[in-house]
Design a protein around this motif. Sequence first.
Motif, mmCIF file in Angstrom:
data_model
loop_
_atom_site.group_PDB
_atom_site.id
_atom_site.type_symbol
_atom_site.label_atom_id
_atom_site.label_comp_id
_atom_site.label_asym_id
_atom_site.label_seq_id
_atom_site.Cartn_x
_atom_site.Cartn_y
_atom_site.Cartn_z
ATOM 1 N N TRP A 30 5.615 10.964 -4.158
ATOM 2 C CA TRP A 30 6.587 11.927 -3.624
ATOM 3 C C TRP A 30 7.969 11.809 -4.248
ATOM 4 O O TRP A 30 8.838 12.666 -4.004
ATOM 5 N N TYR A 63 1.864 20.060 -4.010
ATOM 6 C CA TYR A 63 2.161 19.629 -2.638
ATOM 7 C C TYR A 63 3.526 20.162 -2.218
ATOM 8 O O TYR A 63 4.527 19.862 -2.860
ATOM 9 N N VAL A 99 0.813 -1.218 0.000
ATOM 10 C CA VAL A 99 0.000 0.000 0.000
ATOM 11 C C VAL A 99 0.849 1.273 0.000
ATOM 12 O O VAL A 99 0.489 2.262 -0.623
ATOM 13 N N TYR A 127 1.189 21.401 3.952
ATOM 14 C CA TYR A 127 0.254 20.452 3.342
ATOM 15 C C TYR A 127 -1.080 20.521 4.106
ATOM 16 O O TYR A 127 -1.435 19.634 4.846
#
Length: 366
Positions: free
Chosen positions: A158, A313, A149, A349
């Motif tokens: 990222w 982000y 996951v 964020y």
Amino acid sequence: MNVVVGSGISGATVARLLADRGEKVLVIDQKPHIGGNCYDYYDENGICIHKYGPHIFHTDLEPVWMFVSRFTDWYPYMHKVLGMVDGQLVPIPFNLKSIHKVFPQSLADRLESKLLERFGFNRKVPILELRQANDPDLDFLADYIYKKVFLIYTMKQWGLKPEEVDPGVTARVPVYVSRDDRYFQNRWQGIPSEGYTAMIKRMLEHENIELRLSTSWKDVEDQHLNDRIFYTGSADLLMYRKLGDLPYRSIKLDFKTFKKEYFQPIAVVNYPENYDFTRICEYKYFLDDRSPNTVVSFEYSSSYEYGKNAPYYPIKSDKNLAMYDEYVKMAKSRFKDIYFLGRLGDYKYYDMDKAIDRAIQLVASL
Ligand code: UDP
């Protein structure tokens, strides 16, 4: 005079609160529309599309909820996410239902009782904490979730390994010792019943607010050097990128329309394994729009490159925060009275509610 740069949720909140207390506000936005990344619109199928990716409102902050509810009714949408794991769709965050879906019953039962015993019912256990459990079964579970996951999703999202990402980010998707498969457990959640753009439009409809779209800050900044500025863009652009580009992650949304009623069983399906996209969002679920067609977006993540794509982000690291602080310092010496806010402006964020809360607190402090 107050100048708010950016008409997203942060800028609109500040503008409205100042206007409510009798102050004049000029809101400018370089885009041809209001709403920043919350912007949504109805397409030709009558489906409300979130142009910059899915936004689901959720909060436990009563003042925030009271504030936004002045401008919209709410469609009682409860967000759920499924992940494609080993060819099956399982609830994300991984919870007791997910465990029973992917493991044989005897193992699932054992994992369930160990999780309950060790962490207690209803606990949200960050994946990195679970990984440190000193029990072979829980180690196995942690390893499984980590690999299936987190690892690839996080590397895609990222460009970093989960350990290198700020723990606050990965803690957003814990292992949930529960059968509640909603993504959020907040007291208030939903989607504005006519969309975010309609909500933000009402926020900005006030006799003290003047709105100028398609207006870049750079083109007008010389006229506002002595005004009070609320800046919601990124600090590096404000200061002409003099210290280099502040790093952000960007996303690309590839929208597709299908001539079928539904594409997938739920609004968001994550693809944490080796697909090159991170998730697929199907927009008609948010407001239960009726159409024989459906619109989905495939979401791809990449690093932000000035002039090529948009910053989404902030990437929290000591180095990046130090650069951000330098930019803020430079800005404060150039502009007499400037405040930064929003996900880009604060380089944080934020979820929508936290961005609004920050804006409310800022105005209250003035
Ligand atoms: N994440 C993950 N697997 C998932 C979902 C999320 O590893 O299936 C991690 C990933 O690092 C991601 C973070 O959790 O960036 C937060 O995800 P969320 O979907 O909450 O964030 P959003 O992109 O919607 O702001």
